[in-house]
Design an enzyme around this catalytic site. Structure first.
Site, PDB file in Angstrom:
ATOM      1  N   ASP A   1     -10.068   2.334   2.004  1.00 28.02           N
ATOM      2  CA  ASP A   1     -10.070   1.687   3.324  1.00 28.02           C
ATOM      3  C   ASP A   1     -10.711   2.604   4.358  1.00 28.02           C
ATOM      4  O   ASP A   1     -11.502   2.168   5.186  1.00 28.02           O
ATOM      5  CB  ASP A   1      -8.636   1.375   3.774  1.00 28.02           C
ATOM      6  CG  ASP A   1      -8.080   0.125   3.122  1.00 28.02           C
ATOM      7  OD1 ASP A   1      -8.863  -0.768   2.766  1.00 28.02           O
ATOM      8  OD2 ASP A   1      -6.842   0.035   2.975  1.00 28.02           O
TER       9      ASP A   1
ATOM     10  N   LYS B   1       0.814  -1.231   0.000  1.00 26.34           N
ATOM     11  CA  LYS B   1       0.000   0.000   0.000  1.00 26.34           C
ATOM     12  C   LYS B   1       0.842   1.274   0.000  1.00 26.34           C
ATOM     13  O   LYS B   1       0.373   2.314  -0.456  1.00 26.34           O
ATOM     14  CB  LYS B   1      -0.956   0.011   1.202  1.00 26.34           C
ATOM     15  CG  LYS B   1      -2.085  -0.990   1.056  1.00 26.34           C
ATOM     16  CD  LYS B   1      -3.041  -0.945   2.236  1.00 26.34           C
ATOM     17  CE  LYS B   1      -4.081  -2.046   2.099  1.00 26.34           C
ATOM     18  NZ  LYS B   1      -5.107  -1.955   3.134  1.00 26.34           N
TER      19      LYS B   1
END
Length: 287
Positions: A105, A69
Site C-alpha cells: 500500500d 490488515k
C-alpha cells in the site's frame, strides 16, 4: 505453463477490482493465473482460518484488505521491515513453509503520488485518517520528503499513536533516508487553521466511497492553492475531488494507489514485472 493461485481476504469484497486487474495482467505474461475472493462475511471464517486454508490448498499468496490488515499479523511467520513498522499487511507470500507479510500500500501510494502530482509542494501536508491505509500513506509521504505531516483522525489517540511511531522510525532512519519527516497529531477542530497554511491535503478514510457518500470535511476549508489527494477509488471522482477540482486545485484520485499496490503484489507473487501503464488502462475500463 506456469500457473498461480492467489486471492484476496477481507470483508465485503464482492465489488473488488483486484481479480480482473491481476488476471488481465497475468494473461499478457502468458501465465495461468486465478485470483479468488475469500470473503470473511460470506465464508464465516476469520482471517487466520482462511490463511491456513489457502496455504493448505496450495495458494501462492493472498492480498489482505479491510478489516484484516492487522488481524493477519499473528498468523504470519515473518514480516518485511516496512510491514513490521506499519503493523499492517496487505500482501502475504507463501514461500515454502513460510507465510511472509508485506505492505505494498505504501509503495503504491508513493508511486501514484510521484506520477500524479509531480513537483507538488510538500512543506506541510495534512492527512485525514490514521487507520491501516492511513498508516501506509503517512509512511509514504514522509519517505517522499514531506517536512511536516499533521495527522487528524476521529480517534485522536489513534492519530497520536501513528504520529509517534512514524516520528520515532524516521528519527532512527534519518541518516539512511535523508527524510527527517516530522509527524504530529492534530485535532479535527484545528482543521481550519491547519488547511489555511498547508500545501496539500490527503484523504485516507472511507468517506466518499459508494456506501459512505459525502465529504470528509467542510467544503469551505478547501482553497485554490491546496493540492488534494484521495485514496478512495470507487468512485474515482469523489465528492471531495469534485469540489477541489471546481476550485482549480491539483488533484490525485485513488486509482493510482490501487493499481500500483496491485502491481507490486503481482511482482511479489510471480517474480514478473507488470506493466503499470497497461494496468492503469485496465482500471479505467473497469471503472
Amino acid at each position: 505453463m506456469t500457473s498461480y493461485l492467489t486471492g484476496l481476504i477481507g470483508s465485503g469484497i464482492g465489488p473488488s477490482l483486484s481479480p480482473p486487474l491481476h488476471e488481465r495482467e497475468a494473461a499478457h505474461h502468458g501465465l495461468r493465473y486465478v485470483y479468488r475472493l475469500l470473503d470473511t462475511d460470506r465464508l464465516g471464517d476469520d482471517v487466520g482460518e482462511l490463511l491456513r486454508t489457502a496455504r493448505r490448498f496450495g495458494y501462492d499468496g493472498v492480498n489482505i484488505t479491510h478489516p484484516c490488515k492487522q488481524a493477519v499479523i499473528p498468523h504470519l511467520d515473518e514480516l518485511s521491515p516496512d510491514a513490521a513498522m506499519l503493523s499492517a499487511v496487505n500482501t502475504v507470500v507463501f514461500d515454502g513453509e513460510r507465510a511472509v507479510g508485506h505492505n505494498t500500500d505504501w509503495t503504491g501510494f508513493a508511486e501514484s503520488f510521484t506520477r500524479g502530482l509531480p513537483g507538488a509542494a510538500t512543506r506541510h501536508v495534512v492527512q485525514l485518517g490514521a487507520g491501516g491505509a492511513g498508516a501506509a500513506v503517512a509512511y509514504a509521504l514522509l519517505t517522499l520528503g514531506v517536512d511536516v505531516l499533521t495527522i487528524v483522525d476521529a480517534d485522536p489517540a489513534r492519530a497520536a499513536a501513528l504520529a509517534d511511531r512514524l516520528a520515532a522510525h524516521h528519527a532512527a532512519h534519518h541518516a539512511a533516508h535523508h527524510s527527517a519527516g516530522r509527524a504530529r497529531q492534530g485535532g479535527t477542530g484545528d482543521l481550519p487553521a491547519l488547511l489555511a497554511e498547508a500545501d496539500g491535503l490527503v484523504h485516507a478514510t472511507p468517506t466518499g466511497m459508494a456506501h459512505h457518500p459525502g465529504l470528509p470535511l467542510p467544503a469551505e476549508l478547501l482553497r485554490p492553492g491546496l493540492w488534494v489527494a484521495d485514496i478512495v477509488y470507487r468512485p474515482l471522482e469523489t465528492e471531495l475531488l469534485k469540489r477541489a477540482r471546481a476550485l482549480g486545485c491539483r488533484t490525485l484520485d485513488g486509482g493510482g494507489m490501487v493499481v500500483f499496490q496491485a502491481a507490486h503484489a503481482f511482482r511479489l507473487f510471480t517474480g514478473r514485472t507488470p506493466d503499470a501503464e497497461r494496468m492503469l488502462a485496465h482500471l479505467t475500463e473497469l471503472t
